[in-house]
Design an enzyme around this catalytic site. Structure first.
Site, mmCIF file in Angstrom:
data_model
loop_
_atom_site.group_PDB
_atom_site.id
_atom_site.type_symbol
_atom_site.label_atom_id
_atom_site.label_comp_id
_atom_site.label_asym_id
_atom_site.label_seq_id
_atom_site.Cartn_x
_atom_site.Cartn_y
_atom_site.Cartn_z
ATOM 1 N N LYS A 159 4.403 -6.713 0.625
ATOM 2 C CA LYS A 159 4.646 -7.803 -0.311
ATOM 3 C C LYS A 159 4.504 -9.000 0.408
ATOM 4 C CE LYS A 159 5.183 -8.377 -4.645
ATOM 5 N NZ LYS A 159 6.039 -7.611 -6.472
ATOM 6 N N SER B 183 2.942 -7.509 -10.223
ATOM 7 C CA SER B 183 2.388 -8.514 -9.432
ATOM 8 C C SER B 183 2.001 -8.238 -7.592
ATOM 9 C CB SER B 183 3.995 -9.262 -9.410
ATOM 10 O OG SER B 183 5.535 -9.064 -8.857
ATOM 11 N N SER C 16 6.222 -4.636 -11.932
ATOM 12 C CA SER C 16 4.845 -4.851 -10.703
ATOM 13 C C SER C 16 4.920 -3.655 -10.050
ATOM 14 C CB SER C 16 5.683 -6.120 -10.538
ATOM 15 O OG SER C 16 5.940 -7.308 -11.158
#
Lengths: 95, 491
Positions: free
Chosen positions: B78, B158, B182
């Site tokens: 990420k 997210s 998330s």
């Protein structure tokens, strides 16, 4: 509690975000929606409740007060948008 | 050799050990898959040279008989994780051009165990979002589509890039972070497994901060076992993070496949919300039946403060975000937009660098922390948080081993579908996951079925602090019963 456009502008100033009058108007509505949503917390009786500070009871870790990494100046300024040698460069703040 | 991308991490480990393929071949297969899937917008940066170099090193290690626990396993990271010398922008313009000079502890742990970095994954800007639409790189597309439709669906957020990359076979596993859901919500939207460990289990050092008392890193993977393998490597005790808890990391994989006979699974009545789609109800019922069939006992429980978790979150998280994001001032890194004086330089930089959702949350946070409001908002929210945590402690003290809930109130929705909705409607996506962050507990999302449009749905299991093993154990029962869910390739 609700906010008006002046409060939005004041908060934007505190948050150091430039907002136009139009943006302030839009933000006013959004912020009031969110503040309205969180208002339901006032229903909760929190008398005598200690605010949560950690998930499991832990003692604050302390490390020995010694220098562990030295000579990092070049790395520290490596990503600065404007730099001179090992200094961050900013607009003049003191006459 | 593109079928190498269908292997789980456990299968990769076995295949490499048996010499059925090399780490280099595996990495090349993934790099080809990534190139063919750019329209999904999962990766914001691909690092093929680094990946090939790391894979070659893995092959050399394997040849010497020195393979480590994740040797040669290609992973996506990420964009929130600092990776030395490699782009890390939290999908924000304000970190324009930022290349960290150090490695986050979590990614450092993965590389030390032999994993291979394929690139950096798209996400909501600063992890603020539930649809991956707030990214400065544009939305990520879910590899899943509604039956009979070509309309792009969101992968959740997210960690949307992570979820899409794992589901579309663009990495064997990915790192994510979870502040209010998330990891678990995008895992649910893409038919992948995602675990948010207990707060303090993974070091936050080198992870770009959103809300420090809530942020936790965790893996997204294709199977429960793979999540266990990855978490073993990601978790550690780190002196660089004072909230890293001093507890040894267990061998999580050993709990996969352990019997659940006699375990007590709590079913919280407050999670049966008004207007819950019948499909979600049915999914939850199936989950209970699967666990009961495996010998667990279902227990009706009450978590009375559940409904206050989301409003409390929308005070705590923005307050901490406004403080954390104060560092983006155009001086030390990233974007700088000039102004007449230093204050207007700050204001112009932050106005141009932050997207709408980030500005909104920084503003809320600044407001609730401003003079005179701290007690009414932040302090009250932290007290409510203590009550939410107490709810969980009470049921665990009564002998409940884990809690079963739906992971999300719906399946994935369309890209731009919620663009005109109020921010609150988007926030409601996290209604079942956010309680877990507020209490600091571990939670896992496990794929459990498809809705009537063919989109994935998931169940969530919540455990006691530092009892991730219980989640792998119970999660495996769901996976065994529900099977695996793989999107049909259209990209």
């Amino acid at each position: 509690m609700s906010v008006d456009k002046d409060i939005v502008k004041r908060v934007a100033r505190l948050a150091r975000i430039a907002v136009s009058d139009e943006e302030a108007e839009a933000l006013k509505g959004e912020l009031n929606t969110i503040l309205g949503f969180v208002e339901q917390l006032n229903e909760v009786d929190v008398t005598g409740v200690e605010p949560m500070t950690s998930v499991v009871a832990v003692e604050m870790k302390k490390r020995t007060d010694v220098v562990t990494e030295r000579d990092q100046a070049a790395k520290i300024v490596a990503n600065a948008p404007v730099r001179e040698e090992h200094f961050f460069v900013v607009p003049k703040v003191v006459e | 050799m593109s079928d190498l991308t269908t292997l789980t991490i456990a299968e990769i480990r076995d295949g490499l050990a048996a010499g059925r393929f090399s780490a280099l071949e595996l990495t090349q297969a993934y790099l080809a898959a990534m190139e063919a899937a750019r329209e999904l917008n999962a990766y914001v940066v691909e690092t093929p040279d680094k990946a090939l170099g790391m894979a070659a090193e893995s092959d050399a290690r394997i040849a010497r008989g020195e393979a480590r626990s994740l040797e040669g396993v290609p992973l996506g990271i990420k964009d929130l994780f600092c990776t030395e010398g490699v782009h890390a922008q939290a999908a924000s313009r304000i970190l324009d051009g930022f290349k960290p000079v150090y490695e986050s502890t979590v990614t450092g742990n993965l590389w030390a165990d032999g994993a291979v970095m394929l690139g950096k994954l798209n996400m909501d800007e600063f992890a603020m979002g539930s649809s991956n639409e707030t990214s400065c790189y544009g939305p990520v597309v879910n590899p899943w589509r509604s039956a009979g439709s070509n309309a792009p669906m969101v992968p959740g957020g997210s960690s949307g890039g992570s979820a899409t990359a794992v589901a579309a076979r663009l990495c064997a596993g990915a790192t994510g972070t979870d502040t209010g859901g998330s990891i678990r919500q995008p895992a649910a939207f893409t038919g992948t497994v995602g675990i948010k460990p207990t707060y303090g289990r993974c070091s936050r050092w080198g992870i770009i901060a959103f809300a420090s008392s809530l942020d936790q890193a965790g893996p997204l993977s294709r199977t429960v076992r793979d999540a266990a393998i990855m978490l073993k490597s990601m978790a550690s005790v780190d002196p660089k993070d004072t909230t890293s808890v001093d507890q040894p990391v267990p061998d999580y994989e050993a709990s996969v496949g352990q019997s659940v006979k006699g375990l007590r699974i709590g079913v919280p009545r407050e999670y049966r919300i008004d207007g819950m789609p019948p499909e979600i109800e049915a999914l939850w019922e199936r989950g209970k039946a699967w666990l009961a069939d495996a010998g667990a006992e279902m227990v009706d429980i009450s978590l009375p403060h559940t409904k206050y978790a989301l409003p409390a979150y929308y005070i705590v998280a923005p307050a901490e975000a406004s403080s954390n994001l104060a560092r983006y001032d155009g001086v030390r890194y990233g974007l700088r937009v000039p102004g007449d004086d230093i204050v207007s330089m700050y204001e112009n930089t932050r106005a141009a660098g932050f997207g709408k959702e980030v500005k909104r949350r920084v503003m809320i946070g600044t407001y609730v922390l401003s003079a005179g409001y701290y007690d009414a908002y932040y302090l009250r929210a932290q007290k409510v948080r203590a009550l939410i945590k107490r709810d969980f402690e009470t049921v665990f003290a009564d002998g409940v081993d884990a809690i079963l809930t739906p992971a999300t109130p719906s399946a994935a929705f369309g890209v731009a579908e919620k663009a005109v909705a109020s921010p609150i409607e988007m926030y409601l996506n996290d209604i079942f996951t956010v309680t877990v962050n507020m209490a600091g507990l571990p939670g896992i999302a496990v794929p459990a079925g498809l809705d009537d449009k063919g989109l994935p749905l998931a169940l969530q299991l919540i455990g006691r602090p530092f009892d991730e093993e219980m989640l792998f154990r119970t999660g495996q029962v769901i996976e065994d019963a529900a099977g695996y869910f793989v999107p049909e390739r259209w990209w």
